[in-house]
Design a protein around this motif. Sequence first.
Motif, PDB file in Angstrom:
ATOM      1  N   GLY A  71       0.804  -1.222   0.000  1.00 46.73           N
ATOM      2  CA  GLY A  71       0.000   0.000   0.000  1.00 46.73           C
ATOM      3  C   GLY A  71       0.833   1.265   0.000  1.00 46.73           C
ATOM      4  N   LEU A  72       0.208   2.368  -0.385  1.00 41.07           N
ATOM      5  CA  LEU A  72       0.866   3.668  -0.465  1.00 41.07           C
ATOM      6  C   LEU A  72       1.349   4.117   0.911  1.00 41.07           C
ATOM      7  N   GLY A  73       2.556   4.615   0.959  1.00 42.75           N
ATOM      8  CA  GLY A  73       3.101   5.140   2.215  1.00 42.75           C
ATOM      9  C   GLY A  73       3.399   4.084   3.254  1.00 42.75           C
ATOM     10  N   ALA A  74       3.573   2.840   2.823  1.00 44.42           N
ATOM     11  CA  ALA A  74       3.759   1.735   3.771  1.00 44.42           C
ATOM     12  C   ALA A  74       4.957   1.956   4.686  1.00 44.42           C
ATOM     13  N   PHE A  75       6.014   2.604   4.168  1.00 47.38           N
ATOM     14  CA  PHE A  75       7.236   2.783   4.958  1.00 47.38           C
ATOM     15  C   PHE A  75       7.560   4.259   5.210  1.00 47.38           C
ATOM     16  N   SER A  76       6.579   5.135   5.057  1.00 45.68           N
ATOM     17  CA  SER A  76       6.828   6.567   5.242  1.00 45.68           C
ATOM     18  C   SER A  76       7.191   6.882   6.692  1.00 45.68           C
ATOM     19  N   GLY A  77       8.131   7.775   6.869  1.00 45.67           N
ATOM     20  CA  GLY A  77       8.510   8.210   8.209  1.00 45.67           C
ATOM     21  C   GLY A  77       9.326   7.219   9.004  1.00 45.67           C
ATOM     22  N   CYS A  78       9.794   6.140   8.356  1.00 44.07           N
ATOM     23  CA  CYS A  78      10.652   5.157   9.047  1.00 44.07           C
ATOM     24  C   CYS A  78      12.088   5.665   8.980  1.00 44.07           C
ATOM     25  N   SER A  79      12.412   6.643   9.811  1.00 35.45           N
ATOM     26  CA  SER A  79      13.641   7.426   9.678  1.00 35.45           C
ATOM     27  C   SER A  79      14.918   6.627   9.924  1.00 35.45           C
ATOM     28  N   SER A  80      14.824   5.481  10.600  1.00 42.42           N
ATOM     29  CA  SER A  80      16.015   4.661  10.871  1.00 42.42           C
ATOM     30  C   SER A  80      16.116   3.459   9.931  1.00 42.42           C
ATOM     31  N   LEU A  81      15.140   3.329   9.044  1.00 44.52           N
ATOM     32  CA  LEU A  81      15.090   2.171   8.148  1.00 44.52           C
ATOM     33  C   LEU A  81      16.144   2.298   7.050  1.00 44.52           C
ATOM     34  N   THR A  82      17.133   1.408   7.075  1.00 42.88           N
ATOM     35  CA  THR A  82      18.216   1.455   6.089  1.00 42.88           C
ATOM     36  C   THR A  82      18.170   0.283   5.122  1.00 42.88           C
ATOM     37  N   ASN A  83      17.302  -0.684   5.376  1.00 41.53           N
ATOM     38  CA  ASN A  83      17.266  -1.871   4.520  1.00 41.53           C
ATOM     39  C   ASN A  83      15.854  -2.431   4.383  1.00 41.53           C
ATOM     40  N   ILE A  84      15.417  -2.582   3.135  1.00 45.51           N
ATOM     41  CA  ILE A  84      14.185  -3.314   2.845  1.00 45.51           C
ATOM     42  C   ILE A  84      14.594  -4.550   2.056  1.00 45.51           C
ATOM     43  N   GLY A  85      14.553  -5.698   2.697  1.00 51.16           N
ATOM     44  CA  GLY A  85      14.929  -6.950   2.058  1.00 51.16           C
ATOM     45  C   GLY A  85      13.710  -7.680   1.537  1.00 51.16           C
ATOM     46  N   VAL A  86      13.923  -8.592   0.591  1.00 45.88           N
ATOM     47  CA  VAL A  86      12.837  -9.385   0.012  1.00 45.88           C
ATOM     48  C   VAL A  86      13.271 -10.841  -0.075  1.00 45.88           C
ATOM     49  N   ASP A  87      12.393 -11.736   0.338  1.00 45.89           N
ATOM     50  CA  ASP A  87      12.661 -13.169   0.215  1.00 45.89           C
ATOM     51  C   ASP A  87      12.973 -13.495  -1.250  1.00 45.89           C
ATOM     52  N   PRO A  88      14.040 -14.237  -1.522  1.00 46.13           N
ATOM     53  CA  PRO A  88      14.426 -14.530  -2.911  1.00 46.13           C
ATOM     54  C   PRO A  88      13.381 -15.297  -3.712  1.00 46.13           C
ATOM     55  N   ASN A  89      12.413 -15.909  -3.030  1.00 48.05           N
ATOM     56  CA  ASN A  89      11.353 -16.661  -3.715  1.00 48.05           C
ATOM     57  C   ASN A  89      10.150 -15.790  -4.076  1.00 48.05           C
ATOM     58  N   ASN A  90      10.200 -14.497  -3.716  1.00 52.98           N
ATOM     59  CA  ASN A  90       9.108 -13.602  -4.065  1.00 52.98           C
ATOM     60  C   ASN A  90       9.126 -13.332  -5.565  1.00 52.98           C
ATOM     61  N   LEU A  91       7.964 -13.455  -6.204  1.00 55.29           N
ATOM     62  CA  LEU A  91       7.872 -13.314  -7.658  1.00 55.29           C
ATOM     63  C   LEU A  91       7.428 -11.928  -8.106  1.00 55.29           C
ATOM     64  N   THR A  92       7.145 -11.046  -7.154  1.00 56.86           N
ATOM     65  CA  THR A  92       6.649  -9.701  -7.475  1.00 56.86           C
ATOM     66  C   THR A  92       7.670  -8.609  -7.193  1.00 56.86           C
ATOM     67  N   TYR A  93       8.422  -8.771  -6.113  1.00 57.49           N
ATOM     68  CA  TYR A  93       9.368  -7.743  -5.672  1.00 57.49           C
ATOM     69  C   TYR A  93      10.774  -8.296  -5.497  1.00 57.49           C
ATOM     70  N   THR A  94      11.731  -7.391  -5.505  1.00 57.92           N
ATOM     71  CA  THR A  94      13.114  -7.752  -5.209  1.00 57.92           C
ATOM     72  C   THR A  94      13.794  -6.579  -4.516  1.00 57.92           C
ATOM     73  N   SER A  95      14.942  -6.835  -3.940  1.00 56.85           N
ATOM     74  CA  SER A  95      15.697  -5.801  -3.239  1.00 56.85           C
ATOM     75  C   SER A  95      17.122  -5.772  -3.780  1.00 56.85           C
TER      76      SER A  95
END
Length: 226
Positions: free
Chosen positions: A114-138
């Motif tokens: 969804g829109l703005g899912a990670f907004s304002g996460c000021s310390s977030l330095t990494n968004i990882g994705v499971d390698p088996n995900n077929l929609t997203y990657t990191s």
Amino acid sequence: TIPNSVTSIEQGAFAGCSGLTSVTIGSGVTSIGPVAFQGCSGLANIEVDPNNLTYTSVGGVLYDKNQTTLIQCPVGKSGSCTIPNSVTSIGAEAFSGCSGLTSVTIGSGVTSIGLGAFSGCSSLTNIGVDPNNLTYTSVGGVLYNIDQTTLIQCPVGKSGSYTIPNSVTNIGDEAFAGCNSLTSVTIGSGISGIVGSTFGGCSSLTSVTIPASVTSIGNYAFYGCS
């Protein structure tokens, strides 16, 4: 603790309750309005009565009963968070304002964010994705679609300089918004347009390199880049 007689939590019901540390949702709740817990900076735990047929909680994070939709991560949650593989959807603003969160790993089942899912996460330095995900990657902690043609979200805590690969043809809405430690961005040659608010609030940004391929820049694209 919300009584079992309650069936609905209204929009913004707990908004701004910064001293709240824990909420337990009763068995009768079937509806939770948008941003119900927005700005609850001390909230580290959302629990759900085990007899509730609509919602459940895992590790203090709020899900639907089948654990297919991640509805709300409590704003006070810190450290890392791994989203179960059963989850197919991350709700709008699900992690919004989680300023203590440093890393999120998206499970293999997620097909919608969804829109703005990670907004304002000021310390977030990494968004990882499971390698088996077929929609997203990191790539380098930055969230892309599986083909790496759309840059969806740069983690808000990312610092220094960043180069958008030439394979990218689209930058998502507010993809870099609030990245106030980012100092320099080089946009790849695959981009033809920069949508509004893409770099909004990047207050440390001193340099942006825009290729000749870009023919349009939306309103407020660099708003607040002081």
